[in-house]
Design a protein around this motif. Structure first.
Motif, PDB file in Angstrom:
ATOM      1  N   UNK A 195      -7.365  -3.314  -1.515  1.00 37.06           N
ATOM      2  CA  UNK A 195      -8.132  -2.531  -0.541  1.00 37.06           C
ATOM      3  C   UNK A 195      -7.700  -2.880   0.888  1.00 37.06           C
ATOM      4  N   UNK A 196      -7.424  -4.154   1.127  1.00 38.30           N
ATOM      5  CA  UNK A 196      -6.973  -4.581   2.451  1.00 38.30           C
ATOM      6  C   UNK A 196      -5.561  -4.067   2.740  1.00 38.30           C
ATOM      7  N   UNK A 197      -4.715  -3.987   1.719  1.00 40.40           N
ATOM      8  CA  UNK A 197      -3.381  -3.400   1.891  1.00 40.40           C
ATOM      9  C   UNK A 197      -3.499  -1.956   2.362  1.00 40.40           C
ATOM     10  N   UNK A 198      -4.344  -1.198   1.688  1.00 35.22           N
ATOM     11  CA  UNK A 198      -4.519   0.215   2.042  1.00 35.22           C
ATOM     12  C   UNK A 198      -5.101   0.359   3.441  1.00 35.22           C
ATOM     13  N   UNK A 199      -6.084  -0.475   3.765  1.00 39.59           N
ATOM     14  CA  UNK A 199      -6.709  -0.414   5.084  1.00 39.59           C
ATOM     15  C   UNK A 199      -5.698  -0.685   6.189  1.00 39.59           C
ATOM     16  N   UNK A 200      -4.681  -1.497   5.875  1.00 40.95           N
ATOM     17  CA  UNK A 200      -3.642  -1.800   6.850  1.00 40.95           C
ATOM     18  C   UNK A 200      -2.433  -0.878   6.752  1.00 40.95           C
ATOM     19  N   UNK A 201      -2.610   0.266   6.065  1.00 38.71           N
ATOM     20  CA  UNK A 201      -1.513   1.229   5.879  1.00 38.71           C
ATOM     21  C   UNK A 201      -0.295   0.587   5.216  1.00 38.71           C
ATOM     22  N   UNK A 202      -0.562  -0.203   4.202  1.00 39.83           N
ATOM     23  CA  UNK A 202       0.496  -0.860   3.433  1.00 39.83           C
ATOM     24  C   UNK A 202       0.383  -0.407   1.975  1.00 39.83           C
ATOM     25  N   UNK A 203       1.494  -0.442   1.240  1.00 42.33           N
ATOM     26  CA  UNK A 203       1.459   0.061  -0.143  1.00 42.33           C
ATOM     27  C   UNK A 203       0.540  -0.754  -1.045  1.00 42.33           C
ATOM     28  N   UNK A 204      -0.405  -0.074  -1.653  1.00 44.60           N
ATOM     29  CA  UNK A 204      -1.345  -0.711  -2.573  1.00 44.60           C
ATOM     30  C   UNK A 204      -0.657  -1.255  -3.807  1.00 44.60           C
ATOM     31  N   UNK A 205       0.415  -0.559  -4.228  1.00 52.85           N
ATOM     32  CA  UNK A 205       1.058  -0.922  -5.491  1.00 52.85           C
ATOM     33  C   UNK A 205       2.104  -2.021  -5.350  1.00 52.85           C
ATOM     34  N   UNK A 206       2.061  -2.806  -4.260  1.00 52.94           N
ATOM     35  CA  UNK A 206       2.866  -4.030  -4.235  1.00 52.94           C
ATOM     36  C   UNK A 206       2.421  -4.938  -5.373  1.00 52.94           C
ATOM     37  N   UNK A 207       1.115  -4.876  -5.667  1.00 52.52           N
ATOM     38  CA  UNK A 207       0.570  -5.615  -6.808  1.00 52.52           C
ATOM     39  C   UNK A 207       0.270  -4.610  -7.905  1.00 52.52           C
ATOM     40  N   UNK A 208       0.987  -4.716  -8.996  1.00 53.87           N
ATOM     41  CA  UNK A 208       0.866  -3.755 -10.090  1.00 53.87           C
ATOM     42  C   UNK A 208       0.050  -4.339 -11.243  1.00 53.87           C
ATOM     43  N   UNK A 209      -0.768  -3.486 -11.844  1.00 53.40           N
ATOM     44  CA  UNK A 209      -1.472  -3.863 -13.062  1.00 53.40           C
ATOM     45  C   UNK A 209      -0.595  -3.518 -14.258  1.00 53.40           C
TER      46      UNK A 209
END
Length: 219
Positions: A195-209
């Motif tokens: 959520x913090x990645x997205x809030x900072x306009x960074x790719x959420x999927x750097x961490x993949x499930x």
């Protein structure tokens, strides 16, 4: 594989489920708020499909769904103009009338994806810096301020990028306790970091499930 969350009560959803699966999507189908929230928090989704027929679907569902950086498409009654207008007013990205045409759904998803793409350069290893004192990761000169636990999880995964790290290993090495059967702490920390990645306009999927296995870090 692209993943879609389908929140639906209609019997027609079974046909939609099979049509999406045939097109290469992995569809997670739920019919209640609790299961939907778990999926939203733990998966990287291509889209969330919401049916207004599900109890408490209105503002409750849409306000909750806004927490996810995922296109929200409401499945509305074809004969209810008020329902479609209400969906857009509450924050839905788009709507489709029943019965859903899968081809139209794919086209709308492609349009929404182009609109919501995060405008950042591809991140490389040279653009990642760790601040162990302030628990901050600098990605493309954008500071990602994390809690101590979030920071340690992020760094642990980063140092093993490309490798699937099991939940049990993360729980033991980072949280320093055994993974319990119903323990959700790890998933919650990962979700907060995304959520913090997205809030900072960074790719959420750097961490993949990695379904059924754990998590992996990947550029």
């Amino acid at each position: 594989m692209k993943q879609i969350l389908l929140i639906d009560l209609h019997s027609a959803s079974h046909e939609l489920f099979h049509q999406l699966t045939a097109q290469g999507y992995y569809v997670h189908q739920v019919n209640n708020a609790f299961d939907a929230l778990i999926k939203m928090e733990t998966l990287t989704l291509e889209a969330i499909l919401l049916d207004f027929a599900v109890p408490k679907m209105d503002s409750f569902w849409l306000l909750i769904a806004r927490r996810a950086p995922t296109p929200i498409i409401v499945i509305a009654d074809a004969n209810s103009e008020l329902e479609r207008i209400n969906a857009l007013e509450l924050g839905a990205d788009d709507y489709l009338s029943q019965p859903v045409n899968v081809r139209e759904l794919q086209l709308r998803l492609n349009i929404l994806k182009r609109r919501t793409q995060i405008p950042v350069n591809d991140i490389t290893e040279q653009q990642v810096r760790f601040d162990d004192v302030n628990y901050t990761v600098h990605l493309v000169d954008k500071p990602l301020i994390l809690t101590q636990t979030e920071y340690r999880l992020f760094k642990y995964l980063y140092e093993r990028q490309g490798v699937v790290v099991t939940k049990a290993e993360l729980q033991q090495r980072v949280l320093h306790k055994e993974l319990g059967r119903f323990d959700r702490n790890l998933d919650m920390h990962i979700s907060n970091t995304r959520r913090k990645l997205v809030k900072g306009n960074l790719p959420r999927d750097l961490i993949n499930t990695v379904r059924g296995q754990g998590y992996s870090f990947s550029f």
